[in-house]
Scaffold this motif. Structure first.
Motif, PDB file in Angstrom:
ATOM      1  N   ILE A  64       0.854  -1.184   0.000  1.00  0.00           N
ATOM      2  CA  ILE A  64       0.000   0.000   0.000  1.00  0.00           C
ATOM      3  C   ILE A  64       0.897   1.243   0.000  1.00  0.00           C
ATOM      4  CG2 ILE A  64      -1.958  -1.064   1.192  1.00  0.00           C
ATOM      5  CD1 ILE A  64      -0.984   0.340   3.754  1.00  0.00           C
ATOM      6  N   SER A  65       0.326   2.357  -0.388  1.00  0.00           N
ATOM      7  CA  SER A  65       1.103   3.602  -0.375  1.00  0.00           C
ATOM      8  C   SER A  65       1.119   4.174   1.040  1.00  0.00           C
ATOM      9  CB  SER A  65       0.492   4.620  -1.331  1.00  0.00           C
ATOM     10  OG  SER A  65      -0.706   5.138  -0.786  1.00  0.00           O
ATOM     11  N   VAL A  66       2.077   5.037   1.285  1.00  0.00           N
ATOM     12  CA  VAL A  66       2.159   5.690   2.593  1.00  0.00           C
ATOM     13  C   VAL A  66       0.918   6.553   2.820  1.00  0.00           C
ATOM     14  CG1 VAL A  66       4.668   5.609   2.796  1.00  0.00           C
ATOM     15  CG2 VAL A  66       3.596   7.557   1.653  1.00  0.00           C
ATOM     16  N   TYR A  67       0.384   7.125   1.747  1.00  0.00           N
ATOM     17  CA  TYR A  67      -0.799   7.961   1.862  1.00  0.00           C
ATOM     18  C   TYR A  67      -2.030   7.123   2.198  1.00  0.00           C
ATOM     19  CZ  TYR A  67       2.383  11.208  -0.318  1.00  0.00           C
ATOM     20  OH  TYR A  67       3.471  11.991  -0.594  1.00  0.00           O
ATOM     21  N   ARG A  68      -2.100   5.953   1.641  1.00  0.00           N
ATOM     22  CA  ARG A  68      -3.228   5.037   1.931  1.00  0.00           C
ATOM     23  C   ARG A  68      -3.220   4.644   3.396  1.00  0.00           C
ATOM     24  NH1 ARG A  68      -6.352   0.651  -0.260  1.00  0.00           N
ATOM     25  NH2 ARG A  68      -7.596   0.054   1.539  1.00  0.00           N
ATOM     26  N   ALA A  69      -2.053   4.330   3.931  1.00  0.00           N
ATOM     27  CA  ALA A  69      -1.960   3.962   5.347  1.00  0.00           C
ATOM     28  C   ALA A  69      -2.472   5.107   6.220  1.00  0.00           C
ATOM     29  CB  ALA A  69      -0.527   3.600   5.716  1.00  0.00           C
ATOM     30  N   CYS A  70      -2.088   6.330   5.883  1.00  0.00           N
ATOM     31  CA  CYS A  70      -2.538   7.491   6.663  1.00  0.00           C
ATOM     32  C   CYS A  70      -4.054   7.650   6.599  1.00  0.00           C
ATOM     33  CB  CYS A  70      -1.865   8.764   6.160  1.00  0.00           C
ATOM     34  SG  CYS A  70      -0.138   8.887   6.656  1.00  0.00           S
ATOM     35  N   THR A  71      -4.600   7.589   5.407  1.00  0.00           N
ATOM     36  CA  THR A  71      -6.043   7.782   5.291  1.00  0.00           C
ATOM     37  C   THR A  71      -6.811   6.624   5.928  1.00  0.00           C
ATOM     38  OG1 THR A  71      -6.050   6.878   3.036  1.00  0.00           O
ATOM     39  CG2 THR A  71      -5.917   9.273   3.261  1.00  0.00           C
ATOM     40  N   ASP A  72      -6.257   5.423   5.906  1.00  0.00           N
ATOM     41  CA  ASP A  72      -6.916   4.273   6.534  1.00  0.00           C
ATOM     42  C   ASP A  72      -7.110   4.464   8.034  1.00  0.00           C
ATOM     43  OD1 ASP A  72      -7.204   2.916   4.161  1.00  0.00           O
ATOM     44  OD2 ASP A  72      -5.633   1.422   4.570  1.00  0.00           O
ATOM     45  N   ILE A  73      -6.193   5.182   8.673  1.00  0.00           N
ATOM     46  CA  ILE A  73      -6.341   5.384  10.117  1.00  0.00           C
ATOM     47  C   ILE A  73      -6.843   6.790  10.459  1.00  0.00           C
ATOM     48  CG2 ILE A  73      -4.634   3.620  10.713  1.00  0.00           C
ATOM     49  CD1 ILE A  73      -2.778   5.968  11.521  1.00  0.00           C
ATOM     50  N   GLY A  74      -7.265   7.531   9.436  1.00  0.00           N
ATOM     51  CA  GLY A  74      -7.877   8.829   9.679  1.00  0.00           C
ATOM     52  C   GLY A  74      -6.922   9.997   9.794  1.00  0.00           C
ATOM     53  N   LEU A  75      -5.722   9.854   9.241  1.00  0.00           N
ATOM     54  CA  LEU A  75      -4.755  10.950   9.270  1.00  0.00           C
ATOM     55  C   LEU A  75      -4.799  11.732   7.973  1.00  0.00           C
ATOM     56  CD1 LEU A  75      -1.549   9.232  10.682  1.00  0.00           C
ATOM     57  CD2 LEU A  75      -3.136  10.722  11.882  1.00  0.00           C
ATOM     58  N   ASN A  76      -4.413  12.975   8.085  1.00  0.00           N
ATOM     59  CA  ASN A  76      -4.266  13.821   6.910  1.00  0.00           C
ATOM     60  C   ASN A  76      -3.002  13.386   6.170  1.00  0.00           C
ATOM     61  OD1 ASN A  76      -3.530  16.087   5.215  1.00  0.00           O
ATOM     62  ND2 ASN A  76      -5.053  17.256   6.377  1.00  0.00           N
ATOM     63  N   ARG A  77      -3.062  13.386   4.877  1.00  0.00           N
ATOM     64  CA  ARG A  77      -1.908  12.983   4.070  1.00  0.00           C
ATOM     65  C   ARG A  77      -0.686  13.871   4.280  1.00  0.00           C
ATOM     66  NH1 ARG A  77      -3.588  10.508  -1.399  1.00  0.00           N
ATOM     67  NH2 ARG A  77      -1.845  11.755  -2.119  1.00  0.00           N
ATOM     68  N   SER A  78      -0.888  15.062   4.829  1.00  0.00           N
ATOM     69  CA  SER A  78       0.234  15.975   5.050  1.00  0.00           C
ATOM     70  C   SER A  78       1.208  15.452   6.109  1.00  0.00           C
ATOM     71  CB  SER A  78      -0.269  17.361   5.443  1.00  0.00           C
ATOM     72  OG  SER A  78      -0.924  17.312   6.694  1.00  0.00           O
ATOM     73  N   ALA A  79       0.766  14.495   6.919  1.00  0.00           N
ATOM     74  CA  ALA A  79       1.654  13.907   7.928  1.00  0.00           C
ATOM     75  C   ALA A  79       2.881  13.293   7.260  1.00  0.00           C
ATOM     76  CB  ALA A  79       0.914  12.860   8.745  1.00  0.00           C
ATOM     77  N   VAL A  80       2.686  12.726   6.084  1.00  0.00           N
ATOM     78  CA  VAL A  80       3.787  12.080   5.369  1.00  0.00           C
ATOM     79  C   VAL A  80       4.901  13.072   5.083  1.00  0.00           C
ATOM     80  CG1 VAL A  80       4.431  10.903   3.223  1.00  0.00           C
ATOM     81  CG2 VAL A  80       2.312  10.286   4.388  1.00  0.00           C
ATOM     82  N   ALA A  81       4.552  14.277   4.696  1.00  0.00           N
ATOM     83  CA  ALA A  81       5.574  15.294   4.398  1.00  0.00           C
ATOM     84  C   ALA A  81       6.422  15.594   5.630  1.00  0.00           C
ATOM     85  CB  ALA A  81       4.909  16.572   3.890  1.00  0.00           C
ATOM     86  N   LYS A  82       5.789  15.673   6.782  1.00  0.00           N
ATOM     87  CA  LYS A  82       6.530  15.926   8.027  1.00  0.00           C
ATOM     88  C   LYS A  82       7.471  14.766   8.329  1.00  0.00           C
ATOM     89  CE  LYS A  82       2.786  18.588  10.042  1.00  0.00           C
ATOM     90  NZ  LYS A  82       1.719  18.582  11.043  1.00  0.00           N
ATOM     91  N   TRP A  83       6.984  13.556   8.150  1.00  0.00           N
ATOM     92  CA  TRP A  83       7.786  12.366   8.457  1.00  0.00           C
ATOM     93  C   TRP A  83       8.958  12.215   7.488  1.00  0.00           C
ATOM     94  CZ3 TRP A  83       2.855   8.910   8.921  1.00  0.00           C
ATOM     95  CH2 TRP A  83       2.142   9.295  10.057  1.00  0.00           C
ATOM     96  N   LYS A  84       8.759  12.611   6.251  1.00  0.00           N
ATOM     97  CA  LYS A  84       9.846  12.524   5.268  1.00  0.00           C
ATOM     98  C   LYS A  84      11.018  13.425   5.640  1.00  0.00           C
ATOM     99  CE  LYS A  84       7.446  11.204   1.024  1.00  0.00           C
ATOM    100  NZ  LYS A  84       7.032  11.639  -0.326  1.00  0.00           N
ATOM    101  N   THR A  85      10.738  14.500   6.369  1.00  0.00           N
ATOM    102  CA  THR A  85      11.797  15.431   6.751  1.00  0.00           C
ATOM    103  C   THR A  85      12.327  15.178   8.163  1.00  0.00           C
ATOM    104  OG1 THR A  85      10.196  17.074   7.507  1.00  0.00           O
ATOM    105  CG2 THR A  85      10.944  17.232   5.205  1.00  0.00           C
ATOM    106  N   GLY A  86      12.027  14.007   8.706  1.00  0.00           N
ATOM    107  CA  GLY A  86      12.590  13.640  10.005  1.00  0.00           C
ATOM    108  C   GLY A  86      11.647  13.698  11.179  1.00  0.00           C
ATOM    109  N   GLY A  87      10.414  14.126  10.972  1.00  0.00           N
ATOM    110  CA  GLY A  87       9.439  14.179  12.056  1.00  0.00           C
ATOM    111  C   GLY A  87       8.981  12.786  12.468  1.00  0.00           C
ATOM    112  N   LYS A  88       8.373  12.726  13.633  1.00  0.00           N
ATOM    113  CA  LYS A  88       7.814  11.471  14.140  1.00  0.00           C
ATOM    114  C   LYS A  88       6.376  11.718  14.543  1.00  0.00           C
ATOM    115  CE  LYS A  88      12.004   9.388  15.996  1.00  0.00           C
ATOM    116  NZ  LYS A  88      12.603   8.744  17.157  1.00  0.00           N
ATOM    117  N   PRO A  89       5.563  10.670  14.520  1.00  0.00           N
ATOM    118  CA  PRO A  89       4.170  10.836  14.936  1.00  0.00           C
ATOM    119  C   PRO A  89       4.076  11.045  16.444  1.00  0.00           C
ATOM    120  CG  PRO A  89       4.645   8.524  14.547  1.00  0.00           C
ATOM    121  CD  PRO A  89       5.864   9.294  14.123  1.00  0.00           C
TER     122      PRO A  89
END
Length: 116
Positions: A15-40
């Motif tokens: 699955i895509s990283v965006y699909r995983a986020c939307t499956d659990i109710g997260l905004n897809r923008s979380a991926v951008a933060k994580w790509k730059t070193g952020g953590k949930p």
């Protein structure tokens, strides 16, 4: 880096990283933060761990063991407790954690005395 572990888990599920986020109710923008070193945060990490069937320790690269301990029960580490209590944000000192343990012992003793 968290994002690499997250992406690997997505790849395992095909699955895509965006699909995983939307499956659990997260905004897809979380991926951008994580790509730059952020953590949930703590809540999000718990949701992701449950979604992938791994521990939060594995998800956050604290361990390389994916699965919880056997017999359907997971051993809870001090790190798991700290994460749950403090939300995974910021540094948790041993002094802070010791205070929480003392308070828990106090409450446990107080409840035992009520039953007597």
């Amino acid at each position: 880096m968290f994002f690499n572990r997250f992406k690997a888990l997505c790849d395992e599920r095909n699955i895509s990283v965006y699909r995983a986020c939307t499956d659990i109710g997260l905004n897809r923008s979380a991926v951008a933060k994580w790509k730059t070193g952020g953590k949930p945060n703590g809540t999000t990490a718990a949701k992701l761990a449950e979604y992938f069937g791994v521990t939060t320790d594995y998800l956050l690269e604290q361990t390389d063991e994916k699965a919880p301990a056997g017999n359907g029960r997971r051993e809870v580490s001090d790190e798991d407790i700290k994460f749950a209590l403090f939300g995974g944000d910021g540094e948790i000192t041993e002094a802070m954690y010791d205070e929480v343990k003392k308070f828990a012992a106090f409450i446990k003793q107080r409840e035992a005395e009520k039953k007597e």
